[in-house]
Write an enzyme that holds these catalytic residues in place. Structure first.
Site, mmCIF file in Angstrom:
data_model
loop_
_atom_site.group_PDB
_atom_site.id
_atom_site.type_symbol
_atom_site.label_atom_id
_atom_site.label_comp_id
_atom_site.label_asym_id
_atom_site.label_seq_id
_atom_site.Cartn_x
_atom_site.Cartn_y
_atom_site.Cartn_z
ATOM 1 N N ASP A 422 0.818 -1.203 0.000
ATOM 2 C CA ASP A 422 0.000 0.000 0.000
ATOM 3 C C ASP A 422 0.857 1.260 0.000
ATOM 4 O O ASP A 422 2.064 1.212 0.217
ATOM 5 C CB ASP A 422 -0.913 -0.033 1.236
ATOM 6 C CG ASP A 422 -2.109 0.877 1.068
ATOM 7 O OD1 ASP A 422 -2.621 0.978 -0.059
ATOM 8 O OD2 ASP A 422 -2.524 1.498 2.061
ATOM 9 N N GLU A 425 2.306 5.265 -3.955
ATOM 10 C CA GLU A 425 2.231 6.348 -4.971
ATOM 11 C C GLU A 425 3.574 7.016 -5.171
ATOM 12 O O GLU A 425 3.829 7.419 -6.306
ATOM 13 C CB GLU A 425 1.162 7.372 -4.544
ATOM 14 C CG GLU A 425 -0.243 6.838 -4.538
ATOM 15 C CD GLU A 425 -0.555 5.915 -3.347
ATOM 16 O OE1 GLU A 425 0.228 5.910 -2.381
ATOM 17 O OE2 GLU A 425 -1.560 5.212 -3.402
ATOM 18 N N ASP A 544 -9.814 4.421 -1.382
ATOM 19 C CA ASP A 544 -10.625 4.880 -0.249
ATOM 20 C C ASP A 544 -11.848 5.607 -0.736
ATOM 21 O O ASP A 544 -11.778 6.795 -1.017
ATOM 22 C CB ASP A 544 -9.819 5.848 0.608
ATOM 23 C CG ASP A 544 -8.660 5.137 1.253
ATOM 24 O OD1 ASP A 544 -8.559 3.909 1.079
ATOM 25 O OD2 ASP A 544 -7.871 5.808 1.923
HETATM 26 C C1 LIG Z 1 -10.854 7.273 -5.283
HETATM 27 C C2 LIG Z 1 -12.268 7.565 -5.523
HETATM 28 O O1 LIG Z 1 -12.967 6.820 -6.156
HETATM 29 N N1 LIG Z 1 -12.716 8.682 -5.020
HETATM 30 C C3 LIG Z 1 -14.073 9.117 -5.167
HETATM 31 C C4 LIG Z 1 -14.858 8.666 -3.992
HETATM 32 O O2 LIG Z 1 -16.116 9.219 -4.049
HETATM 33 C C5 LIG Z 1 -16.162 10.622 -4.061
HETATM 34 C C6 LIG Z 1 -17.597 11.020 -4.029
HETATM 35 O O3 LIG Z 1 -18.136 10.663 -2.795
HETATM 36 C C7 LIG Z 1 -15.501 11.107 -5.283
HETATM 37 O O4 LIG Z 1 -15.526 12.510 -5.302
HETATM 38 C C8 LIG Z 1 -14.104 10.603 -5.275
HETATM 39 O O5 LIG Z 1 -13.475 11.022 -6.414
#
Ligand SMILES: CC(=O)N[C@H]1CO[C@H](CO)[C@@H](O)[C@@H]1O
Ligand SMILES: *[C@@H]1O[C@H](CO)[C@@H](O)[C@H](O)[C@H]1NC(C)=O
Ligand SMILES: *[C@@H]1O[C@H](CO)[C@@H](O)[C@H](O)[C@H]1NC(C)=O
Ligand SMILES: *[C@@H]1O[C@H](CO)[C@@H](O)[C@H](O)[C@H]1NC(C)=O
Ligand SMILES: *[C@@H]1O[C@H](CO)[C@@H](O)[C@H](O)[C@H]1NC(C)=O
Ligand SMILES: *[C@@H]1O[C@H](CO)[C@@H](O)[C@H](O)[C@H]1NC(C)=O
Ligand SMILES: *[C@@H]1O[C@H](CO)[C@@H](O)[C@H](O)[C@H]1NC(C)=O
Ligand SMILES: *[C@@H]1O[C@H](CO)[C@@H](O)[C@H](O)[C@H]1NC(C)=O
Ligand SMILES: *[C@@H]1O[C@H](CO)[C@@H](O)[C@H](O)[C@H]1NC(C)=O
Ligand SMILES: *[C@@H]1O[C@H](CO)[C@@H](O)[C@H](O)[C@H]1NC(C)=O
Length: 857
Positions: A422, A425, A544
């Protein structure tokens, strides 16, 4: 671990953004002169063209490069490689030792389905087109090529309302909006903003035009924006070269096949990884984890793999165990218990290493010189979970062997089955080398207790920190929450050039280690960060996200994106990660998640518990949906083998299979598993029905066998809370096994076939099977065909012995079967006729033998 430090980052970045960062308006490029052809040469397998800057440099975002060289090669019949490089070869290119590309052997121009054509325009200079038949699929006319040391701009025309898929990673709808969309590629740990750059970088896109797909991939590791606007696709790249590959398709699966042939096919995952995984951040001790295992079992919900986030570590330091809450002997006992029940164990490992001379992994790595450096040669120190930390430099000669050594010690203590690598990045909690000069064992308070600090002074004249063109990254500057772009690797290269490769190299090193450590066991690896070709080494998840219905929806789009990226083992945290889930959401998410290629429930620290047994409705929804998944493991596994061999995604968009269905163009609310199973989940709060698109053809309800005549229109289906709509595509045969609570036990159960007739009473399918855990080449491919009231079972390849017999055949859409003949003998199977289907039970057919089953009415 994934932790909601977004608030922390926000506070931390809460200073006024520097002027340069908010000034994202694009400069006027009209003074850029473009290039002139100075010489050209046509060869049997391609073209070479030399180019020279056509006028005074515009130096719009860097220094114009005066002399370029373009090469076109016809790699294969369906792949064309076009590479524009600086003649001096000073620009950074991804070395073939890091990402080996499959050159494809080469064909002659006449044998290529893609044609290359170039021109010299009086206003814009040199340009080129890529054609397929009479269709121009990439066309730079009207746009000058800009090629500078820190900025490359290539622009191609698109049809209006083009159908573009791919380019990410960015949480977004599956069909990209071509009206002012900016996709930024700069790897970032992100519980981020919709549409913004997140964990991985993938430049591949596919376009659907007139029912046919084609694709293009840019091979470049620099940060970049890919802009879809004004009927163009525009690449704005922070350096390197313009190294493009074009794919002819013409089907979506063909494009993905052609792309993964180039960058690498997905790895062979172990069979067990198809089971249900459970994790959370915040299990207080191993005894709580043991309770979770017992509670899944009591609830009769399959649980294949038990995961731990950083909780198990001693002060969040890699390769350690918390002596109080997760003592090693208890961990060993638990592992034995799990293995005795055919269950698996997966633990998280971070690349960051505590900066502590008494901590052996640091001391050994320091000795071996494997950590990222500052420009002055000192170690680059940042802050991560264990406090001040250093980061492995995968370019260092000894990095892979040092990493393998640490993992060897770790696995010899606890021989777990899979690894979750994990924060690669890489993700850090500060910007710049915030720990440089600190004593080697100082532990700052955990980051979330650090008061917001002001941003370190930014040297805006340093062009590696602040390149002249600002990509639209979600954070303030390129170096935010990662290694500073001026940090240096063992080859003397700044992170600026290689940032997007960090997670790929970490994944590759870990995968290679595991295959050496356990030479005949398939590894299972999960990584947040990916790059082109990462599918060779790792599986992936959405990252996340939040426990809400919108994120449930977008998780489907992200899963479909990763099918294009060649990373088919993909899913999202079932029930959502951040925030508290609800019973309804968790049930609905379990129904979708049961059909993610990678199905894991994972939860954030402090959120309410969300294991699948926590609510009766969620438990029931899970048992039903996972029951389907486990029954279809042979079908799913067969499709994963197609991913391994051809890159074909397991989870497929409807438009991949039905390119002529216009309503499928932007459908990311439903998906297919393989080509034969349609999932139409509820992704709307409060809904008890779902409007689902049914392409032309017959579709059979999984539960009742009743038929739907697909007419390329929506049909409203009932969807009570515990029910997910699953339909079988007429014309397909799906191999299945009676489901158990683990994949190992499922593999021991009888096989059955779901034979779904099409309008002509025909269908076909395949079964691939092997031991599911080693690298053996011993396998079996079986061809299944139904026609003329006969089912033909033909072993077409391999000699792997499939032990359980085939005992049941479900003939959907074939009513009133009265007698059954296997080869030439009548059998007294138990035949049930129900809802236009005939179920023939109590058979005993050896799947290793060629067999004909005839049905009489
Ligand atoms: C990583 C990811 O998918 N992020 C999204 C999670 O959901 C929010 C909306 O609740 C998005 O804005 C994020 O881009
Ligand atoms: C494209 O976006 C612009 C402004 O962002 C808007 O005015 C225009 O209507 C949009 N066009 C389409 C086809 O959505
Ligand atoms: C699209 O065209 C409009 C009008 O010419 C221009 O203002 C805008 O910057 C263009 N967008 C992009 C991304 O080039
Ligand atoms: C497991 O189930 C028992 C009995 O229902 C319950 O008391 C306990 O809290 C559960 N523990 C966990 C970790 O789910
Ligand atoms: C440094 O590492 C040693 C050995 O693992 C450990 O005992 C000590 O607590 C660590 N120091 C800090 C500040 O974590
Ligand atoms: C800022 O960066 C430039 C270019 O790399 C360098 O010459 C200069 O010394 C730096 N200034 C400071 C204060 O570090
Ligand atoms: C089909 O249903 C979906 C989901 O409700 C909806 O978004 C879409 O517009 C519908 N399509 C048509 C043609 O009605
Ligand atoms: C398909 O088989 C059914 C019997 O189950 C029969 O009634 C029907 O006519 C057949 N259709 C075709 C096209 O052969
Ligand atoms: C025959 O098969 C049906 C459906 O599979 C089953 O419900 C029934 O119990 C079976 N009958 C016998 C006698 O095995
Ligand atoms: C069916 O017949 C073939 C020869 O045609 C034979 O090889 C096979 O073993 C038979 N299958 C079974 C299940 O008896």
């Amino acid at each position: 671990m994934k932790f909601s430090y977004s608030l922390f980052v926000l506070a931390y970045l809460g200073h006024a953004a520097p002027v340069w960062a908010s000034n994202l308006a694009k400069r006027d490029i009209s003074s850029c002169p473009g290039y002139t052809i100075t010489s050209k040469q046509s060869t049997a397998g391609g073209f070479t063209v030399n180019l020279e800057l056509a006028g005074a440099p515009c130096n719009i975002y860097g220094n114009d490069i005066l002399s370029l060289n373009l090469q076109v090669t016809f790699d294969t019949q369906n792949r064309l490689h076009l590479h524009i490089q600086d003649t001096d070869r000073k620009q950074y290119q991804i070395p073939g030792t890091i990402i080996p590309l499959n050159g494809g052997g080469g064909v002659s121009k006449d044998n290529s389905n893609l044609k290359f054509d170039y021109f010299q325009d009086t206003n814009t200079g040199f340009g080129f087109r890529i054609k397929r038949d009479d269709e121009v699929i990439f066309d730079t006319s009207g746009h000058s090529l800009i090629f500078e040391d820190q900025y490359i701009e290539v622009t191609s025309s698109l049809p209006s309302s083009a159908n573009i898929y791919g380019i990410g990673e960015a949480p977004d709808y599956f069909r990209r909006d071509t009206n002012n969309t900016i996709k930024t590629l700069w790897n970032r740990e992100a519980a981020g903003e919709f549409g913004k750059n997140s964990y991985g970088s993938h430049t591949i896109y596919m376009e659907l035009r007139k029912d046919k797909f084609h694709g293009a991939y840019l091979h470049n590791s620099h940060g970049m924006d890919i802009v879809l606007a004004n009927n163009t696709i525009q690449y704005r790249i922070l350096g390197g070269t313009a190294d493009f590959y074009f794919f002819n398709g013409p089907s979506a699966l063909d494009v993905i096949n052609q792309y993964t042939e180039l960058v690498g096919r997905p790895y062979r995952v172990p069979y067990w990884s198809l089971g249900l995984h459970n994790c959370r951040y915040g299990y207080k001790d191993i005894y709580e984890v043991n309770e979770v295992i017992a509670n899944y079992s009591k609830a009769n919900i399959p649980l294949e793999a038990v995961w731990s986030d950083v909780d198990y570590m001693d002060n969040a330091r890699g390769f350690t165990f918390d002596p109080v809450n997760y003592p090693l002997d208890e961990m060993q006992k638990q592992l034995e218990q799990l293995h005795a029940h055919n269950q698996k164990r997966v633990l998280i490992v971070h690349p960051a290493i505590q900066h502590n001379v008494s901590y052996a992994p640091y001391a050994r790595g320091d000795q071996a010189g494997v950590f990222v450096k500052n420009l002055d040669g000192s170690e680059y120190i940042t802050q991560v979970w264990p406090g001040y930390s250093v980061l492995p430099d995968w370019f260092a000669k000894n990095a892979d062997s040092w990493w393998g050594g640490e993992l060897t010690r770790f696995l010899s203590e606890l021989s777990i089955d899979g690894l979750w690598i994990d924060m690669n990045e890489p993700s850090t909690f500060c910007t710049g080398s915030c720990g440089t000069g600190r004593p080697a064992d100082e532990v700052p308070p955990y980051p979330w207790t650090i008061p917001p600090q002001s941003h370190r002074p930014l040297n805006t004249t340093n062009k590696l920190l602040v390149p002249p063109y600002s990509i639209h990254q979600a954070l303030v500057e390129l170096s935010d929450s990662t290694i500073e772009t001026t940090a240096i690797n063992a080859q003397g290269l700044a992170e600026y050039y290689t940032h997007n490769l960090y997670g790929y190299m970490h994944s590759k090193a870990t995968y290679k280690f595991l295959t050496q450590y356990r030479p005949n066991v398939r590894p299972f690896l999960l990584s947040p960060t990916t790059f082109a070709g990462s599918g060779k080494y790792v599986s992936h998840w959405v990252g996340d996200n939040h426990s809400n219905f919108f994120d449930l929806h977008i998780s489907i789009a992200s899963m479909l994106d990763f099918g294009i990226f060649g990373i088919p083992m993909m899913g999202a945290d079932i029930c959502g990660f951040e925030d508290d889930t609800t019973e309804e959401l968790c049930a609905r998410w379990a129904e979708v998640g049961a059909f993610y290629p990678f199905a894991r429930n994972h939860n954030a620290y402090g959120a309410i518990p969300q294991e699948l047994y926590r609510w009766p409705s969620v438990a029931e929804a899970s048992r039903r949906a996972l029951g389907i998944r486990y029954a279809l493991l042979p079908y799913i596994y067969t499709n994963l083998q197609l991913a391994v061999e051809k890159g074909w995604p397991l989870a497929r968009a409807l438009i991949f299979e039905f390119p002529g269905t216009s309503d499928a163009i932007d459908n990311d609310r439903q998906f297919l598993v393989g080509d034969s199973l349609l999932i139409s989940p509820v992704i709307t709060e409060g809904a008890t029905s779902v409007d689902a698109l049914f392409p032309q053809g017959i579709w059979y309800d999984w539960y009742t066998y009743s038929q739907i005549q697909g007419k390329n229109k929506n049909i409203t289906l009932d969807a009570p809370l515990e029910h997910v709509n699953v339909h079988i595509r007429g014309g397909k045969i799906l191999p299945a096994q009676v489901p158990a609570l683990t994949t190992t036990d499922s593999r021991k159960n009888d096989f059955y076939l779901i034979v779904a007739a099409d309008a002509n009473n025909c269908s076909s399918g395949k079964l691939y099977y092997d031991d599911g855990e080693t690298f053996t080449t011993d396998h079996r491919w079986i061809d299944l065909k139904y026609a003329d009231n006969m089912l033909f079972i033909n072993q077409i390849e391999g000699s792997y012995t499939i032990s359980p017999p085939l005992t049941k055949i479900l003939l959907l859409g074939v009513a009133d079967v009265q007698t059954v003949v296997v080869n030439d003998s009548h059998v007294n199977g138990n035949i049930t006729n129900i809802n236009g289907a005939s179920i023939i039970d109590e058979l005993s057919i050896d799947l290793n033998k060629r067999t004909v089953v005839s049905f009489d009415f």
